[in-house]
Design a protein around this motif. Structure first.
Motif, PDB file in Angstrom:
ATOM      1  N   CYS A 113      -7.417   3.528  -6.265  1.00 24.19           N
ATOM      2  CA  CYS A 113      -6.300   2.876  -5.196  1.00 24.19           C
ATOM      3  C   CYS A 113      -5.192   2.773  -6.100  1.00 24.19           C
ATOM      4  O   CYS A 113      -5.127   2.315  -7.366  1.00 24.19           O
ATOM      5  N   ARG A 114      -4.221   3.033  -5.262  1.00 21.51           N
ATOM      6  CA  ARG A 114      -2.826   2.977  -5.645  1.00 21.51           C
ATOM      7  C   ARG A 114      -1.917   1.713  -5.080  1.00 21.51           C
ATOM      8  O   ARG A 114      -0.689   1.468  -5.273  1.00 21.51           O
ATOM      9  N   SER A 115      -2.613   0.827  -4.791  1.00 21.49           N
ATOM     10  CA  SER A 115      -2.038  -0.352  -3.880  1.00 21.49           C
ATOM     11  C   SER A 115      -1.715  -1.202  -4.979  1.00 21.49           C
ATOM     12  O   SER A 115      -2.512  -1.435  -6.120  1.00 21.49           O
ATOM     13  N   THR A 116      -0.826  -2.089  -4.896  1.00 24.81           N
ATOM     14  CA  THR A 116      -0.329  -3.272  -5.624  1.00 24.81           C
ATOM     15  C   THR A 116      -0.083  -4.654  -4.920  1.00 24.81           C
ATOM     16  O   THR A 116      -0.334  -4.459  -3.665  1.00 24.81           O
ATOM     17  N   SER A 131       0.853  -1.176   0.135  1.00 30.11           N
ATOM     18  CA  SER A 131       0.179   0.040  -0.028  1.00 30.11           C
ATOM     19  C   SER A 131       0.829   1.171   0.089  1.00 30.11           C
ATOM     20  O   SER A 131       1.878   1.218   0.773  1.00 30.11           O
ATOM     21  N   THR A 132       0.513   2.443  -0.864  1.00 34.44           N
ATOM     22  CA  THR A 132       1.134   3.553  -0.732  1.00 34.44           C
ATOM     23  C   THR A 132       0.732   4.285   0.341  1.00 34.44           C
ATOM     24  O   THR A 132      -0.481   4.582   0.587  1.00 34.44           O
ATOM     25  N   LEU A 133       1.604   4.439   1.538  1.00 33.70           N
ATOM     26  CA  LEU A 133       1.395   5.047   2.571  1.00 33.70           C
ATOM     27  C   LEU A 133       1.783   6.601   2.591  1.00 33.70           C
ATOM     28  O   LEU A 133       2.926   7.079   2.955  1.00 33.70           O
ATOM     29  N   ASP A 134       0.619   7.463   2.518  1.00 30.13           N
ATOM     30  CA  ASP A 134       0.627   9.177   2.399  1.00 30.13           C
ATOM     31  C   ASP A 134      -0.731   9.542   3.071  1.00 30.13           C
ATOM     32  O   ASP A 134      -1.580   8.667   3.445  1.00 30.13           O
ATOM     33  N   GLY A 135      -0.930  10.674   2.841  1.00 32.96           N
ATOM     34  CA  GLY A 135      -2.087  11.525   3.333  1.00 32.96           C
ATOM     35  C   GLY A 135      -3.376  10.902   2.638  1.00 32.96           C
ATOM     36  O   GLY A 135      -4.400  11.218   2.980  1.00 32.96           O
ATOM     37  N   THR A 193      -4.031   7.844   1.356  1.00 29.90           N
ATOM     38  CA  THR A 193      -4.350   6.377   1.504  1.00 29.90           C
ATOM     39  C   THR A 193      -5.388   6.273   2.528  1.00 29.90           C
ATOM     40  O   THR A 193      -5.806   6.831   3.603  1.00 29.90           O
ATOM     41  N   THR A 194      -6.552   5.382   2.167  1.00 28.47           N
ATOM     42  CA  THR A 194      -7.578   4.968   2.750  1.00 28.47           C
ATOM     43  C   THR A 194      -7.367   4.170   3.844  1.00 28.47           C
ATOM     44  O   THR A 194      -6.291   3.417   3.898  1.00 28.47           O
ATOM     45  N   VAL A 195      -8.392   4.310   4.847  1.00 28.06           N
ATOM     46  CA  VAL A 195      -8.295   3.161   5.982  1.00 28.06           C
ATOM     47  C   VAL A 195      -8.177   1.879   5.449  1.00 28.06           C
ATOM     48  O   VAL A 195      -7.321   0.753   6.127  1.00 28.06           O
ATOM     49  N   THR A 196      -8.712   1.666   4.229  1.00 31.53           N
ATOM     50  CA  THR A 196      -8.737   0.138   3.906  1.00 31.53           C
ATOM     51  C   THR A 196      -7.557  -0.430   3.733  1.00 31.53           C
ATOM     52  O   THR A 196      -6.931  -1.280   4.180  1.00 31.53           O
ATOM     53  N   CYS A 197      -6.999   0.476   2.621  1.00 29.99           N
ATOM     54  CA  CYS A 197      -5.541   0.129   2.526  1.00 29.99           C
ATOM     55  C   CYS A 197      -4.491   0.283   3.353  1.00 29.99           C
ATOM     56  O   CYS A 197      -3.481  -0.597   3.289  1.00 29.99           O
ATOM     57  N   ALA A 198      -4.664   1.006   4.112  1.00 23.11           N
ATOM     58  CA  ALA A 198      -3.784   0.903   5.498  1.00 23.11           C
ATOM     59  C   ALA A 198      -3.575  -0.264   6.013  1.00 23.11           C
ATOM     60  O   ALA A 198      -2.819  -0.866   6.679  1.00 23.11           O
ATOM     61  N   ALA A 199      -5.090  -0.686   6.258  1.00 28.23           N
ATOM     62  CA  ALA A 199      -5.312  -2.014   6.995  1.00 28.23           C
ATOM     63  C   ALA A 199      -4.772  -3.154   6.207  1.00 28.23           C
ATOM     64  O   ALA A 199      -4.260  -4.086   6.920  1.00 28.23           O
ATOM     65  N   TYR A 200      -4.766  -3.278   4.988  1.00 26.22           N
ATOM     66  CA  TYR A 200      -4.366  -4.268   4.046  1.00 26.22           C
ATOM     67  C   TYR A 200      -2.781  -4.337   3.802  1.00 26.22           C
ATOM     68  O   TYR A 200      -2.412  -5.165   3.520  1.00 26.22           O
ATOM     69  N   SER A 201      -1.834  -3.191   4.275  1.00 23.42           N
ATOM     70  CA  SER A 201      -0.721  -2.982   4.067  1.00 23.42           C
ATOM     71  C   SER A 201       0.005  -4.118   4.583  1.00 23.42           C
ATOM     72  O   SER A 201      -0.121  -4.595   5.790  1.00 23.42           O
TER      73      SER A 201
END
Length: 348
Positions: free
Chosen positions: A257-260, A215-219, A221-229
């Motif tokens: 979404c920018r996660s990969t 997950s791209t961690l910055d300002g 980032t959604t709560v969902t992607c932060a949790a999935y990091s």
């Protein structure tokens, strides 16, 4: 010394950003088509003479809406067809990239299996975003555009609104349609690319044991992607402890979404080889460990100036180094789009 999996994760972070430049090119094409649609609708309005007699007014409203409906239908049908062809080509490029990345990082051919063409066809034609196929999203956008334009005319003309006012509202409607289209293109590109790479990893399951979300961690980032990091799953998408979160289709998990994802390779001993290191001269140790969590900002700071300039563009990179740009600004690559051919030639 970086591990093999850390090097893979590093490469895939870069790849995700390269794709932002690819989707910028696709957005440019589609936005151009939607601008032409807007101009055609404005042309229909400019020549409209609704008059004041209710019977004639309704007939002319109906005639305008028939023409507008056909313009909207043709535009979005063309967009869907063009987008599908681009996504199919992208799926092939990204599946090949995943395989070559494994081999290039290992400096030997550890991945030998390709993704079947039929699987890539399915990825491109049935790409699902937020639970619905991309084609359904395009159809919904077309339907919404048509309904909103019809409301403007059906409600505005009998109420005596001037053509100039209807033109202004049509322009606003056009702007909304372009924003919605941009989000859909950006998300579809990342989804197809990510799914194609995962299928390549699954095809080579003899050397890969799982998948990890980056997950791209910055300002932004959604709560969902932060949790999935850094959550991990096996190649059948079952959570690998301590992960408990379900796969749920994987990234992108929402629009924009920018996660990969990155593969988790097996260690040499899991492969039946009594060794801890790769051959001499290869930088990575094949230990099977997952890469450590790292914010995008810290990750990019660890790269040299030439890398930053190439990735972001000299102007943006300079502003970022001086603290003048936020992460949100960095992750919009409009103006430096890459074609699929350029992506294949320069970064495969």
């Amino acid at each position: 010394m970086a591990t093999f999996n850390e090097l893979l994760a590093d490469t895939l972070r870069v790849r995700t950003l390269r794709l932002l430049r690819v989707d910028a090119g696709q957005r440019k094409e589609i936005i151009g088509r939607l601008r032409s649609l807007q101009q055609n609708l404005l042309g229909e309005l400019a020549k409209a003479d609704f008059g004041t007699r209710p019977d004639l007014q309704q007939a002319r409203i109906d005639a305008l809406l028939v023409n507008a409906t056909e313009l909207i239908r043709e535009t979005y049908a063309g967009i869907r067809t063009w987008s599908k062809s681009q996504l199919r080509e992208l799926a092939e490029i990204e599946a090949a990239f995943a395989k070559s990345t494994l081999n290039r990082t290992a400096r030997t051919e550890i991945a030998s299996r390709d993704v079947p063409a039929a699987t890539l066809d399915i990825l491109a034609t049935q790409v699902a975003i937020d639970g619905s196929p991309a084609e359904a999203w395009w159809a919904k956008q077309a339907g919404d555009f048509r309904a909103r334009f019809a409301d403007l005319i059906v409600q505005g003309v009998p109420a005596g609104r001037k053509i100039d006012d209807l033109v202004k509202d049509t322009r606003k409607l056009g702007e909304m349609s372009r924003r919605n289209a941009e989000a859909l293109v950006r998300t579809a590109v990342q989804k197809v690319a990510n799914d194609a790479r995962i299928e390549s990893f699954r095809a080579n399951r003899d050397i890969i044991k799982g998948i990890m979300q980056l997950s791209t961690l910055d300002g932004r980032t959604t709560v969902t992607c932060a949790a999935y990091s850094n959550a991990t799953w096996d190649l059948d998408f079952n959570p690998i402890p301590p992960t408990k979160l379900p796969w749920n289709g994987g990234p992108p998990r929402h629009f924009n979404c920018r996660s990969t994802t990155t593969p988790i390779t097996k260690s040499f001993r899991e492969l039946g080889i009594d060794a801890d290191e790769l051959e001499p001269g290869v930088r990575a140790s094949m230990d099977g460990d997952v890469p450590a969590d790292l914010s995008f900002d810290d990750w990019l700071k660890s790269k040299d100036k030439s890398f930053q300039d190439d990735l972001l563009g000299v102007g943006k990179a300079d502003l970022w180094r001086r603290g003048k740009l936020s992460m949100a600004d960095l992750l919009d690559e409009q103006g430096r789009e890459l074609t699929l051919a350029e992506l294949k030639q320069r970064y495969s």
